[in-house]
Design a protein around this motif. Structure first.
Motif, PDB file in Angstrom:
ATOM      1  N   ASP A 173       8.489 -14.208  10.684  1.00  0.00           N
ATOM      2  CA  ASP A 173       9.151 -13.659   9.496  1.00  0.00           C
ATOM      3  C   ASP A 173      10.652 -13.917   9.539  1.00  0.00           C
ATOM      4  O   ASP A 173      11.280 -14.157   8.494  1.00  0.00           O
ATOM      5  CB  ASP A 173       8.876 -12.159   9.379  1.00  0.00           C
ATOM      6  N   ALA A 174      11.224 -13.878  10.728  1.00  0.00           N
ATOM      7  CA  ALA A 174      12.659 -14.173  10.870  1.00  0.00           C
ATOM      8  C   ALA A 174      12.958 -15.618  10.498  1.00  0.00           C
ATOM      9  O   ALA A 174      13.965 -15.916   9.848  1.00  0.00           O
ATOM     10  CB  ALA A 174      13.110 -13.874  12.295  1.00  0.00           C
ATOM     11  N   VAL A 175      12.075 -16.530  10.908  1.00  0.00           N
ATOM     12  CA  VAL A 175      12.259 -17.945  10.571  1.00  0.00           C
ATOM     13  C   VAL A 175      12.115 -18.148   9.068  1.00  0.00           C
ATOM     14  O   VAL A 175      12.917 -18.856   8.430  1.00  0.00           O
ATOM     15  CB  VAL A 175      11.240 -18.820  11.328  1.00  0.00           C
ATOM     16  N   LEU A 176      11.088 -17.542   8.470  1.00  0.00           N
ATOM     17  CA  LEU A 176      10.893 -17.644   7.023  1.00  0.00           C
ATOM     18  C   LEU A 176      12.096 -17.074   6.276  1.00  0.00           C
ATOM     19  O   LEU A 176      12.535 -17.630   5.264  1.00  0.00           O
ATOM     20  CB  LEU A 176       9.620 -16.901   6.609  1.00  0.00           C
ATOM     21  N   PHE A 177      12.625 -15.977   6.782  1.00  0.00           N
ATOM     22  CA  PHE A 177      13.798 -15.362   6.160  1.00  0.00           C
ATOM     23  C   PHE A 177      15.000 -16.296   6.214  1.00  0.00           C
ATOM     24  O   PHE A 177      15.763 -16.402   5.245  1.00  0.00           O
ATOM     25  CB  PHE A 177      14.124 -14.043   6.858  1.00  0.00           C
ATOM     26  N   ALA A 178      15.185 -16.981   7.339  1.00  0.00           N
ATOM     27  CA  ALA A 178      16.315 -17.906   7.473  1.00  0.00           C
ATOM     28  C   ALA A 178      16.220 -19.032   6.449  1.00  0.00           C
ATOM     29  O   ALA A 178      17.218 -19.388   5.791  1.00  0.00           O
ATOM     30  CB  ALA A 178      16.362 -18.468   8.890  1.00  0.00           C
ATOM     31  N   VAL A 179      15.020 -19.598   6.304  1.00  0.00           N
ATOM     32  CA  VAL A 179      14.825 -20.666   5.320  1.00  0.00           C
ATOM     33  C   VAL A 179      15.059 -20.124   3.914  1.00  0.00           C
ATOM     34  O   VAL A 179      15.723 -20.755   3.073  1.00  0.00           O
ATOM     35  CB  VAL A 179      13.405 -21.253   5.432  1.00  0.00           C
ATOM     36  N   SER A 180      14.517 -18.941   3.653  1.00  0.00           N
ATOM     37  CA  SER A 180      14.654 -18.334   2.333  1.00  0.00           C
ATOM     38  C   SER A 180      16.108 -17.999   2.018  1.00  0.00           C
ATOM     39  O   SER A 180      16.544 -18.118   0.868  1.00  0.00           O
ATOM     40  CB  SER A 180      13.794 -17.063   2.270  1.00  0.00           C
ATOM     41  N   THR A 181      16.869 -17.610   3.034  1.00  0.00           N
ATOM     42  CA  THR A 181      18.285 -17.281   2.821  1.00  0.00           C
ATOM     43  C   THR A 181      19.071 -18.504   2.399  1.00  0.00           C
ATOM     44  O   THR A 181      19.960 -18.419   1.535  1.00  0.00           O
ATOM     45  CB  THR A 181      18.880 -16.670   4.106  1.00  0.00           C
ATOM     46  N   VAL A 182      18.768 -19.655   2.997  1.00  0.00           N
ATOM     47  CA  VAL A 182      19.436 -20.899   2.594  1.00  0.00           C
ATOM     48  C   VAL A 182      19.173 -21.184   1.119  1.00  0.00           C
ATOM     49  O   VAL A 182      20.091 -21.532   0.359  1.00  0.00           O
ATOM     50  CB  VAL A 182      18.952 -22.077   3.458  1.00  0.00           C
ATOM     51  N   LEU A 183      17.929 -21.020   0.692  1.00  0.00           N
ATOM     52  CA  LEU A 183      17.592 -21.236  -0.718  1.00  0.00           C
ATOM     53  C   LEU A 183      18.283 -20.208  -1.604  1.00  0.00           C
ATOM     54  O   LEU A 183      18.737 -20.524  -2.711  1.00  0.00           O
ATOM     55  CB  LEU A 183      16.079 -21.172  -0.907  1.00  0.00           C
ATOM     56  N   SER A 184      18.391 -18.974  -1.128  1.00  0.00           N
ATOM     57  CA  SER A 184      19.040 -17.934  -1.930  1.00  0.00           C
ATOM     58  C   SER A 184      20.521 -18.232  -2.115  1.00  0.00           C
ATOM     59  O   SER A 184      21.096 -17.979  -3.173  1.00  0.00           O
ATOM     60  CB  SER A 184      18.857 -16.559  -1.271  1.00  0.00           C
ATOM     61  N   VAL A 185      21.158 -18.789  -1.072  1.00  0.00           N
ATOM     62  CA  VAL A 185      22.577 -19.158  -1.172  1.00  0.00           C
ATOM     63  C   VAL A 185      22.761 -20.277  -2.186  1.00  0.00           C
ATOM     64  O   VAL A 185      23.738 -20.293  -2.952  1.00  0.00           O
ATOM     65  CB  VAL A 185      23.116 -19.562   0.218  1.00  0.00           C
TER      66      VAL A 185
ATOM     67  N   ASP B 237      15.328 -10.193  -3.273  1.00  0.00           N
ATOM     68  CA  ASP B 237      13.977  -9.667  -3.039  1.00  0.00           C
ATOM     69  C   ASP B 237      13.077 -10.684  -2.339  1.00  0.00           C
ATOM     70  O   ASP B 237      12.274 -10.310  -1.479  1.00  0.00           O
ATOM     71  CB  ASP B 237      13.350  -9.246  -4.373  1.00  0.00           C
ATOM     72  N   GLY B 238      13.203 -11.960  -2.697  1.00  0.00           N
ATOM     73  CA  GLY B 238      12.387 -12.984  -2.064  1.00  0.00           C
ATOM     74  C   GLY B 238      12.607 -13.066  -0.559  1.00  0.00           C
ATOM     75  O   GLY B 238      11.655 -12.962   0.221  1.00  0.00           O
ATOM     76  N   PRO B 239      13.863 -13.256  -0.109  1.00  0.00           N
ATOM     77  CA  PRO B 239      14.106 -13.306   1.338  1.00  0.00           C
ATOM     78  C   PRO B 239      13.661 -12.041   2.066  1.00  0.00           C
ATOM     79  O   PRO B 239      13.126 -12.113   3.177  1.00  0.00           O
ATOM     80  CB  PRO B 239      15.633 -13.489   1.427  1.00  0.00           C
ATOM     81  N   LEU B 240      13.863 -10.872   1.435  1.00  0.00           N
ATOM     82  CA  LEU B 240      13.506  -9.622   2.099  1.00  0.00           C
ATOM     83  C   LEU B 240      12.003  -9.402   2.128  1.00  0.00           C
ATOM     84  O   LEU B 240      11.480  -8.738   3.021  1.00  0.00           O
ATOM     85  CB  LEU B 240      14.222  -8.457   1.413  1.00  0.00           C
ATOM     86  N   THR B 241      11.300  -9.943   1.140  1.00  0.00           N
ATOM     87  CA  THR B 241       9.837  -9.896   1.180  1.00  0.00           C
ATOM     88  C   THR B 241       9.325 -10.614   2.418  1.00  0.00           C
ATOM     89  O   THR B 241       8.390 -10.151   3.088  1.00  0.00           O
ATOM     90  CB  THR B 241       9.252 -10.551  -0.084  1.00  0.00           C
ATOM     91  N   LEU B 242       9.947 -11.735   2.760  1.00  0.00           N
ATOM     92  CA  LEU B 242       9.545 -12.498   3.937  1.00  0.00           C
ATOM     93  C   LEU B 242      10.004 -11.804   5.223  1.00  0.00           C
ATOM     94  O   LEU B 242       9.261 -11.753   6.208  1.00  0.00           O
ATOM     95  CB  LEU B 242      10.120 -13.907   3.862  1.00  0.00           C
ATOM     96  N   LEU B 243      11.215 -11.276   5.232  1.00  0.00           N
ATOM     97  CA  LEU B 243      11.749 -10.625   6.431  1.00  0.00           C
ATOM     98  C   LEU B 243      10.891  -9.441   6.856  1.00  0.00           C
ATOM     99  O   LEU B 243      10.640  -9.226   8.048  1.00  0.00           O
ATOM    100  CB  LEU B 243      13.188 -10.162   6.178  1.00  0.00           C
ATOM    101  N   LEU B 244      10.429  -8.672   5.873  1.00  0.00           N
ATOM    102  CA  LEU B 244       9.657  -7.468   6.161  1.00  0.00           C
ATOM    103  C   LEU B 244       8.163  -7.721   6.231  1.00  0.00           C
ATOM    104  O   LEU B 244       7.383  -6.778   6.409  1.00  0.00           O
ATOM    105  CB  LEU B 244       9.963  -6.393   5.110  1.00  0.00           C
ATOM    106  N   GLY B 245       7.770  -8.977   6.058  1.00  0.00           N
ATOM    107  CA  GLY B 245       6.343  -9.294   6.123  1.00  0.00           C
ATOM    108  C   GLY B 245       5.538  -8.746   4.971  1.00  0.00           C
ATOM    109  O   GLY B 245       4.327  -8.527   5.094  1.00  0.00           O
ATOM    110  N   ARG B 246       6.178  -8.547   3.825  1.00  0.00           N
ATOM    111  CA  ARG B 246       5.501  -7.975   2.657  1.00  0.00           C
ATOM    112  C   ARG B 246       4.912  -9.092   1.777  1.00  0.00           C
ATOM    113  O   ARG B 246       5.184  -9.171   0.587  1.00  0.00           O
ATOM    114  CB  ARG B 246       6.486  -7.126   1.852  1.00  0.00           C
ATOM    115  N   TYR B 247       4.153  -9.971   2.392  1.00  0.00           N
ATOM    116  CA  TYR B 247       3.527 -11.068   1.656  1.00  0.00           C
ATOM    117  C   TYR B 247       2.082 -11.203   2.129  1.00  0.00           C
ATOM    118  O   TYR B 247       1.715 -10.724   3.214  1.00  0.00           O
ATOM    119  CB  TYR B 247       4.292 -12.382   1.872  1.00  0.00           C
ATOM    120  N   ASP B 248       1.283 -11.844   1.316  1.00  0.00           N
ATOM    121  CA  ASP B 248      -0.149 -11.954   1.583  1.00  0.00           C
ATOM    122  C   ASP B 248      -0.479 -13.269   2.279  1.00  0.00           C
ATOM    123  O   ASP B 248      -0.802 -14.270   1.637  1.00  0.00           O
ATOM    124  CB  ASP B 248      -0.930 -11.836   0.272  1.00  0.00           C
ATOM    125  N   GLY B 249      -0.361 -13.287   3.600  1.00  0.00           N
ATOM    126  CA  GLY B 249      -0.724 -14.452   4.376  1.00  0.00           C
ATOM    127  C   GLY B 249       0.173 -15.656   4.140  1.00  0.00           C
ATOM    128  O   GLY B 249       1.243 -15.565   3.538  1.00  0.00           O
TER     129      GLY B 249
END
Length: 271
Positions: free
Chosen positions: A147-159, A221-233
């Protein structure tokens, strides 16, 4: 490709040198971010204080996860405050943007490279200290490595999404002499629909649907959904990243098209 990129490195270097001249700005930004995070975090922790045995409350959040969500949302907001909208609007107003017409560079890319040191410095000098401070004050959720790795990738996209939104906001200076009102409206709209003030999971159905259809969701919300593991697989994680990537690509194209239109306007007015 390397030759083209090398054209923009001086702008990143110049942005870094400009930052070093205003080091006290990071102190002000850090204090402001910490104060804003404190108000938001402790307010929402009071809301979740009655969650049975520290279990889940509204929106499926626990006291620790809602705290983590709101705290990291504040940090992401700091990363998104790249000053692009202010600087573009100011250059348009002063006419300095016309200088780019005689340079063999793309103005949007110039602004992107110039803002990279701002984002990096805000992350290291503001974001990390704020997270460390609150980690000693309140319980936070520790993310899984994936989830931390997914969050890092998602943060780049959010920026990247935030950069495009700010660039478009600054470009409104081509049609209005004062962009202050536009920037204030943008800031309020983004903060709400990105999930920074209220998690989208806690919004009423119709409002959550509107937020989900806008690009701002991919900023917070997208990056935090990944950080907290609030996604379906795996499919859920891919869907979040795909939506972000789609908006980043779409907004990039929109910025390029509108810049070309603005360029034509400058050429006509300049003769």
């Amino acid at each position: 490709m390397s030759v083209r990129v090398s054209r923009y490195v001086p702008f990143a270097t110049g942005g870094l040198q400009s930052l070093l001249q205003y080091r006290s700005m990071f102190v002000v930004t850090g204090v402001t971010a910490a104060a804003g995070a404190a108000v938001t975090v402790f307010l929402w922790r009071a809301v979740y204080a009655d969650a049975p045995g520290g279990g889940t409350g509204p929106g499926g959040f626990t006291p620790a996860s809602i705290t983590t969500y709101l705290l990291v949302a504040q940090v992401l907001q700091v990363l998104h405050a790249n000053r692009v909208d202010d600087e573009v609007a100011a250059e348009v107003y002063r006419g300095d943007v016309a200088v780019m017409l005689v340079r063999p560079v793309s103005y949007p890319l110039v602004r992107l490279f110039a803002c990279l040191p701002v984002v990096a410095a805000n992350a290291v000098l503001v974001g990390v200290p704020v997270l460390l401070l609150f980690s000693f004050l309140v319980p936070l959720t520790t993310p899984r490595p994936v989830d931390a790795v997914l969050f890092a990738v998602s943060t780049v996209l959010s920026v990247l999404i935030a950069f495009c939104v700010n660039l478009l906001t600054g470009m409104t200076g081509f049609v209005t002499t004062n962009t202050w009102g536009v920037r204030m409206v943008k800031q309020s709209v983004v903060a709400f629909f990105a999930g920074q003030l209220v998690p989208i999971a806690l919004m009423p159905g119709p409002l959550a649907a509107v937020a989900g259809a806008l690009p701002f969701k991919g900023m917070v919300d997208g990056p935090l959904t990944l950080l907290l593991g609030r996604y379906d697989g795996v499919g859920g994680a891919v869907a979040v990243l795909a939506q972000q990537a789609g908006w980043a690509a779409g907004l990039t194209v929109l910025c390029a098209v509108l810049w070309r239109a603005a360029l034509g306007r400058l050429e006509v007015l300049g003769g």
